[in-house]
Design an enzyme around this catalytic site. Sequence first.
Site, PDB file in Angstrom:
ATOM      1  N   GLU A  25      21.498  -5.818 -21.983  1.00  0.00           N
ATOM      2  CA  GLU A  25      21.836  -7.139 -22.542  1.00  0.00           C
ATOM      3  C   GLU A  25      20.714  -7.639 -23.463  1.00  0.00           C
ATOM      4  O   GLU A  25      20.383  -8.816 -23.493  1.00  0.00           O
ATOM      5  CB  GLU A  25      22.174  -8.135 -21.424  1.00  0.00           C
ATOM      6  CG  GLU A  25      23.346  -7.619 -20.591  1.00  0.00           C
ATOM      7  CD  GLU A  25      24.100  -8.680 -19.829  1.00  0.00           C
ATOM      8  OE1 GLU A  25      24.026  -9.851 -20.203  1.00  0.00           O
ATOM      9  OE2 GLU A  25      24.798  -8.303 -18.877  1.00  0.00           O
ATOM     10  N   GLY A  64       0.830  -1.208   0.000  1.00  0.00           N
ATOM     11  CA  GLY A  64       0.000   0.000   0.000  1.00  0.00           C
ATOM     12  C   GLY A  64       0.860   1.251   0.000  1.00  0.00           C
ATOM     13  O   GLY A  64       1.883   1.306  -0.693  1.00  0.00           O
TER      14      GLY A  64
HETATM   15  C1  LIG Z   1      22.215   0.934 -16.654  1.00  0.00           C
HETATM   16  C2  LIG Z   1      22.680   0.425 -17.979  1.00  0.00           C
HETATM   17  C3  LIG Z   1      23.858  -0.315 -18.044  1.00  0.00           C
HETATM   18  C4  LIG Z   1      24.340  -0.736 -19.292  1.00  0.00           C
HETATM   19  N1  LIG Z   1      25.555  -1.388 -19.343  1.00  0.00           N
HETATM   20  C5  LIG Z   1      26.096  -1.657 -20.564  1.00  0.00           C
HETATM   21  C6  LIG Z   1      27.422  -2.199 -20.650  1.00  0.00           C
HETATM   22  O1  LIG Z   1      28.076  -2.493 -19.642  1.00  0.00           O
HETATM   23  N2  LIG Z   1      27.940  -2.384 -21.887  1.00  0.00           N
HETATM   24  C7  LIG Z   1      27.264  -2.091 -23.032  1.00  0.00           C
HETATM   25  O2  LIG Z   1      27.812  -2.276 -24.110  1.00  0.00           O
HETATM   26  N3  LIG Z   1      26.000  -1.591 -22.983  1.00  0.00           N
HETATM   27  C8  LIG Z   1      25.406  -1.368 -21.767  1.00  0.00           C
HETATM   28  N4  LIG Z   1      24.139  -0.831 -21.703  1.00  0.00           N
HETATM   29  C9  LIG Z   1      23.425  -0.530 -22.932  1.00  0.00           C
HETATM   30  C10 LIG Z   1      22.218  -1.421 -23.167  1.00  0.00           C
HETATM   31  O3  LIG Z   1      22.595  -2.712 -23.535  1.00  0.00           O
HETATM   32  C11 LIG Z   1      21.326  -0.732 -24.203  1.00  0.00           C
HETATM   33  O4  LIG Z   1      20.784   0.407 -23.563  1.00  0.00           O
HETATM   34  C12 LIG Z   1      20.234  -1.622 -24.740  1.00  0.00           C
HETATM   35  O5  LIG Z   1      20.774  -2.660 -25.527  1.00  0.00           O
HETATM   36  C13 LIG Z   1      19.199  -0.877 -25.587  1.00  0.00           C
HETATM   37  O6  LIG Z   1      19.794  -0.014 -26.499  1.00  0.00           O
HETATM   38  P1  LIG Z   1      19.333   1.523 -26.563  1.00  0.00           P
HETATM   39  O7  LIG Z   1      19.359   2.044 -25.172  1.00  0.00           O
HETATM   40  O8  LIG Z   1      20.148   2.213 -27.576  1.00  0.00           O
HETATM   41  O9  LIG Z   1      17.816   1.458 -26.998  1.00  0.00           O
HETATM   42  P2  LIG Z   1      17.281   1.399 -28.510  1.00  0.00           P
HETATM   43  O10 LIG Z   1      18.015   0.349 -29.256  1.00  0.00           O
HETATM   44  O11 LIG Z   1      17.249   2.774 -29.064  1.00  0.00           O
HETATM   45  O12 LIG Z   1      15.793   0.894 -28.262  1.00  0.00           O
HETATM   46  C14 LIG Z   1      14.725   1.771 -27.921  1.00  0.00           C
HETATM   47  C15 LIG Z   1      13.424   0.968 -27.984  1.00  0.00           C
HETATM   48  O13 LIG Z   1      13.225   0.466 -29.309  1.00  0.00           O
HETATM   49  C16 LIG Z   1      13.062  -0.926 -29.285  1.00  0.00           C
HETATM   50  N5  LIG Z   1      13.637  -1.532 -30.492  1.00  0.00           N
HETATM   51  C17 LIG Z   1      14.871  -1.339 -31.016  1.00  0.00           C
HETATM   52  N6  LIG Z   1      15.033  -2.073 -32.120  1.00  0.00           N
HETATM   53  C18 LIG Z   1      13.887  -2.769 -32.282  1.00  0.00           C
HETATM   54  C19 LIG Z   1      13.420  -3.709 -33.256  1.00  0.00           C
HETATM   55  N7  LIG Z   1      14.201  -4.140 -34.250  1.00  0.00           N
HETATM   56  N8  LIG Z   1      12.166  -4.196 -33.120  1.00  0.00           N
HETATM   57  C20 LIG Z   1      11.377  -3.813 -32.093  1.00  0.00           C
HETATM   58  N9  LIG Z   1      11.741  -2.922 -31.154  1.00  0.00           N
HETATM   59  C21 LIG Z   1      12.993  -2.418 -31.246  1.00  0.00           C
HETATM   60  C22 LIG Z   1      13.786  -1.382 -28.027  1.00  0.00           C
HETATM   61  O14 LIG Z   1      13.308  -2.654 -27.571  1.00  0.00           O
HETATM   62  C23 LIG Z   1      13.447  -0.249 -27.075  1.00  0.00           C
HETATM   63  O15 LIG Z   1      12.174  -0.485 -26.533  1.00  0.00           O
HETATM   64  C24 LIG Z   1      23.611  -0.444 -20.465  1.00  0.00           C
HETATM   65  C25 LIG Z   1      22.407   0.247 -20.377  1.00  0.00           C
HETATM   66  C26 LIG Z   1      21.946   0.692 -19.160  1.00  0.00           C
HETATM   67  C27 LIG Z   1      20.653   1.463 -19.120  1.00  0.00           C
END
Ligand SMILES: Cc1cc2nc3c(=O)[nH]c(=O)nc-3n(C[C@H](O)[C@H](O)[C@H](O)COP(=O)(O)OP(=O)(O)OC[C@H]3O[C@@H](n4cnc5c(N)ncnc54)[C@H](O)[C@@H]3O)c2cc1C
Length: 384
Positions: A364, A340
Amino acid sequence: MIRDPETLNQLLDSVARFVRERLVPAEQEVAETDEIPPAIVQEMRELGLFGMTIPERFGGLELTMEEECRVLFELCQTAPAFRSIIGTTVGIGSQGILMDGTPEQQAEWLPRLATGEVIASFALTEPEAGSDAASLRTTARLEGDHYIVNGSKRYITNAPHAGMFTLMARTNPADKGAGGVSAFIVDAKSPGISFGKYDVKMGQRGAHTCDVIFDNVRVPAANLIGLKEGQGFKTAMKVLEKGRIHIAAVSVGVARRVLRDALQYAVQRKQFGQPIAEFQLVQALLADSQAELYAAECMVIDAARRRDEGLNVATEASCCKMFATEMVGRVADRAVQILGGAGYMAEYGIERFYRDVRLFRLYEGTTQIQQIIIARNMVREAMR
Ligand SMILES: Cc1cc2nc3c(=O)[nH]c(=O)nc-3n(C[C@H](O)[C@H](O)[C@H](O)COP(=O)(O)OP(=O)(O)OC[C@H]3O[C@@H](n4cnc5c(N)ncnc54)[C@H](O)[C@@H]3O)c2cc1C
């Protein structure tokens, strides 16, 4: 696969005690200071947690995937930031060297990673390359016996503390896709590397991410993982596949804790003259959470065992990551409901977990990327 149940049980008992006696009492301090106390990191080293997945010949514990998952079920019954400090070293930061590195690369880095002397980070994501990681733009150009690296990486976990990076960079500018990408071991002290400010995040205070900028960084050609160009994306994907089962196991651990706290509260809190746990609508929240948690646990163990048997678990790893990370989100949401108003208040800790677990559905590979992988594998199989 469990190699020796007695040894594993001793490790699980030590980790459970460590969580109960050291980590849970420090949760609030970590949330307030945004730092994990160095003494706790040192204790993690002494418990061997940094070397969980590294072979015994390099000083690690060489846990099988099932053993690793069972350790994570225990270790993650606390704020996930504690797992994060070891997570990149045992997982995405070191596995590329283990899976595809040469014997020399393994001998140089794995012993120091196993002890926790060096923290590893995994640098794949860029400002313009997230889910579409194969489009990354960071370049590595061969000049004599060095590669010259230029570009920037985004949201890199543990980057401010890292001693080394597993870095993915484009060695073949003519190939704009996965085939042009190579993986490198980069010493974090190399001249030309600089760091952005700590990112201000929704949750997981104590776990740090930031941008990493590479400006004409000289990386010895001997640090190209496996000494083969064009293999880096494959290495990254193999590493992430294992990482997906790891994150699913983390989600199970956190869900166990959140559900336990919610149940305890429901049993103690009285309204209308009786414990709220006796109201069937509250029981439905508890039961749905328990059933989903159990399902995720079974999936994780099954996928881990299959991987230990050497089977291809590409689909199962994505199923686990998708289901378990969504599951812990629902469990945390229901826990807020069960508490709550107290669920919304920082004092009770549940709102912190609610924010912390949101991340698991994003990194990931987002849930959507897992859906794409699962469906693509299904369709490919059906069309064979
Ligand atoms: C706290 C944190 C720690 C991290 N640590 C690491 C790390 O140690 N090393 C590293 O390399 N990265 C790291 N990352 C990066 C992380 O892996 C990415 O943020 C993640 O893979 C998503 O990429 P983006 O943020 O660019 O989102 P985008 O790729 O821009 O995605 C935005 C939205 O669009 C959707 N989307 C994208 N493409 C498609 C598709 N083809 N079909 C349908 N939907 C889609 C996604 O699902 C999401 O909902 C970290 C991120 C965070 C937030």
